[in-house]
Design a protein around this motif. Structure first.
Motif, PDB file in Angstrom:
ATOM      1  N   UNK A   1       0.795  -1.220   0.000  1.00  0.00           N
ATOM      2  CA  UNK A   1       0.000   0.000   0.000  1.00  0.00           C
ATOM      3  C   UNK A   1       0.833   1.277   0.000  1.00  0.00           C
ATOM      4  N   UNK A   2       2.120   1.200   0.319  1.00  0.00           N
ATOM      5  CA  UNK A   2       2.896   2.410   0.556  1.00  0.00           C
ATOM      6  C   UNK A   2       3.037   3.293  -0.676  1.00  0.00           C
TER       7      UNK A   2
ATOM      8  N   UNK B   1      10.537  11.052   1.957  1.00  0.00           N
ATOM      9  CA  UNK B   1      10.607   9.776   2.673  1.00  0.00           C
ATOM     10  C   UNK B   1       9.415   9.687   3.623  1.00  0.00           C
ATOM     11  N   UNK B   2       8.668   8.605   3.537  1.00  0.00           N
ATOM     12  CA  UNK B   2       7.545   8.343   4.430  1.00  0.00           C
ATOM     13  C   UNK B   2       7.722   6.987   5.088  1.00  0.00           C
ATOM     14  N   UNK B   3       7.370   6.903   6.348  1.00  0.00           N
ATOM     15  CA  UNK B   3       7.426   5.625   7.071  1.00  0.00           C
ATOM     16  C   UNK B   3       6.259   5.564   8.040  1.00  0.00           C
ATOM     17  N   UNK B   4       5.716   4.378   8.227  1.00  0.00           N
ATOM     18  CA  UNK B   4       4.597   4.208   9.158  1.00  0.00           C
ATOM     19  C   UNK B   4       4.626   2.805   9.748  1.00  0.00           C
ATOM     20  N   UNK B   5       4.009   2.670  10.907  1.00  0.00           N
ATOM     21  CA  UNK B   5       3.905   1.373  11.582  1.00  0.00           C
ATOM     22  C   UNK B   5       2.496   1.241  12.159  1.00  0.00           C
ATOM     23  N   UNK B   6       1.936   0.046  12.087  1.00  0.00           N
ATOM     24  CA  UNK B   6       0.580  -0.199  12.570  1.00  0.00           C
ATOM     25  C   UNK B   6       0.555  -1.496  13.360  1.00  0.00           C
ATOM     26  N   UNK B   7      -0.340  -1.523  14.331  1.00  0.00           N
ATOM     27  CA  UNK B   7      -0.496  -2.747  15.128  1.00  0.00           C
ATOM     28  C   UNK B   7      -1.975  -2.920  15.475  1.00  0.00           C
TER      29      UNK B   7
ATOM     30  N   UNK C   1       0.465  -6.732  12.362  1.00  0.00           N
ATOM     31  CA  UNK C   1       1.514  -5.711  12.348  1.00  0.00           C
ATOM     32  C   UNK C   1       1.790  -5.283  10.922  1.00  0.00           C
ATOM     33  N   UNK C   2       1.964  -3.988  10.720  1.00  0.00           N
ATOM     34  CA  UNK C   2       2.281  -3.463   9.404  1.00  0.00           C
ATOM     35  C   UNK C   2       3.355  -2.400   9.488  1.00  0.00           C
ATOM     36  N   UNK C   3       4.390  -2.520   8.675  1.00  0.00           N
ATOM     37  CA  UNK C   3       5.480  -1.542   8.608  1.00  0.00           C
ATOM     38  C   UNK C   3       5.749  -1.246   7.132  1.00  0.00           C
ATOM     39  N   UNK C   4       5.819   0.020   6.774  1.00  0.00           N
ATOM     40  CA  UNK C   4       6.122   0.362   5.384  1.00  0.00           C
ATOM     41  C   UNK C   4       6.990   1.609   5.318  1.00  0.00           C
ATOM     42  N   UNK C   5       7.853   1.645   4.307  1.00  0.00           N
ATOM     43  CA  UNK C   5       8.760   2.769   4.059  1.00  0.00           C
ATOM     44  C   UNK C   5       8.717   3.090   2.570  1.00  0.00           C
ATOM     45  N   UNK C   6       8.588   4.374   2.245  1.00  0.00           N
ATOM     46  CA  UNK C   6       8.554   4.816   0.858  1.00  0.00           C
ATOM     47  C   UNK C   6       9.504   6.000   0.692  1.00  0.00           C
TER      48      UNK C   6
END
Length: 326
Positions: A155-156, A194-200, A206-211
């Motif tokens: 999704x990032x 640069x974008x980064x996010x974390x979800x729980x 758990x979701x981690x993404x970096x763009x």
């Protein structure tokens, strides 16, 4: 009378397990490390060139790269559609694209259970094989079964999602009786980003993404990394011989790791795009729950997918354009 005349020559090359996966993954690895090399080496080179220019400012003509909306074509003027913006699915904190699409009118997401279950999309009572899923106007439906598993799509890199309900085979191609979903990407052409996010969430989701993206002199490039996992151990109640008991689902864990690379450029009034999306997933396949029996399955499913999209577009005037893709 249609005002917009366009020619679409779209082909897709998807490599899946059992179809030269090793060669495809090697190709992706080479492309991915080329992007890493560009990010690491070209940035210092550009900075040094500016320093040695004795404050002389060099200006280059702007590069304009756009991703056409499918809803802007007159062929779908009278089809109902919805647009899901990047802000909308960021606010929803969804882990998967299917979580966002299930709220669109006329859309049905078939969820085979938890984050690790396969998820397919259909519209207006048609089957999943009759709904086209595209990235920047190029279809990614499987050549084997005609569907797309939304659980493995990252999704990032998504800028927005267009959903057109109602078939238009002349515009979208065959098997589009239900409609079409177009996932649009966008690379910032003005500055590095640069974008980064974390979800729980529940059940160990758990979701981690970096763009990251950066514009260069003649092109723009971006890379993204997404990781999703879930233990899938949700509880449920079941009646057995008149007695209600609580049980926990086992062997329903899921993990998916995706790497993607993108390039946009414009040469001689042609707009070129390259998209490489690779995903590696592992999931458990829980057993069936029947009267008097809960099967403790130990089956596992490992998948490796590679999507390679390359397209070129030339706009002749406000009503005519040519699209070519492989």
């Amino acid at each position: 009378m249609y005002e917009n005349k366009s020619v679409n020559l779209n082909f897709i090359h998807c490599v899946r397990p059992g179809d030269h996966t090793g060669i495809a993954l090697t190709l992706f690895g080479l492309i991915f490390f080329v992007f890493i090399f560009i990010f690491i080496n070209i940035i210092p080179t550009n900075a040094q060139a500016v320093a040695e220019a004795d404050s002389t400012v060099k200006r280059f003509p702007p590069v304009r790269v756009t991703a056409d909306r499918i809803i802007s074509n007159s062929a779908v003027d009278y089809s109902p559609y919805s647009i899901i913006s990047k802000e909308q699915f960021e606010e929803s904190s969804s882990l998967q694209i299917s979580d966002v699409l299930e709220n669109v009118p006329g859309v049905f997401i078939k969820n085979y259970g938890g984050a690790g279950g396969m998820k397919t999309i259909s519209m207006r009572g048609t089957s999943a094989q009759q709904t086209i899923v595209m990235i920047d106007g190029m279809r990614i439906n499987s050549n084997q079964n005609g569907i797309v598993d939304l659980s493995t799509l990252p999704m990032s890199f998504i800028d927005d999602i267009e959903v057109v309900r109602g078939g238009n085979a002349a515009f979208f191609g065959g098997n589009s009786v239900g409609g079409a979903v177009n996932i649009r990407t966008n690379i910032d052409k003005q500055s590095a980003k640069i974008n980064a996010s974390a979800k729980y969430g529940s059940y160990g989701e758990t979701g981690i993404d970096v763009f990251a993206s950066k514009p260069f002199e003649n092109f723009s490039a971006a890379i993204s990394c997404d990781y999703i996992s879930s233990d899938g151990k949700y509880e449920f109640e079941r009646a057995d011989a008149g007695t209600i008991g609580s049980f926990a689902r086992i062997n329903a864990d899921f993990s998916n790791f995706s790497l993607s690379a993108f390039v946009d450029t414009e040469v001689d009034e042609w707009i070129y795009k390259a998209r490489v999306i690779s995903s590696m997933s592992e999931r458990g396949i829980p057993g069936a729950v029947t009267e008097g029996n809960i099967e403790n399955s130990e089956s596992r499913l490992d998948e490796k997918d590679l999507i390679l999209l390359v397209s070129g577009m030339k706009v002749f005037d406000s009503g005519n354009s040519l699209h070519i893709g492989i």
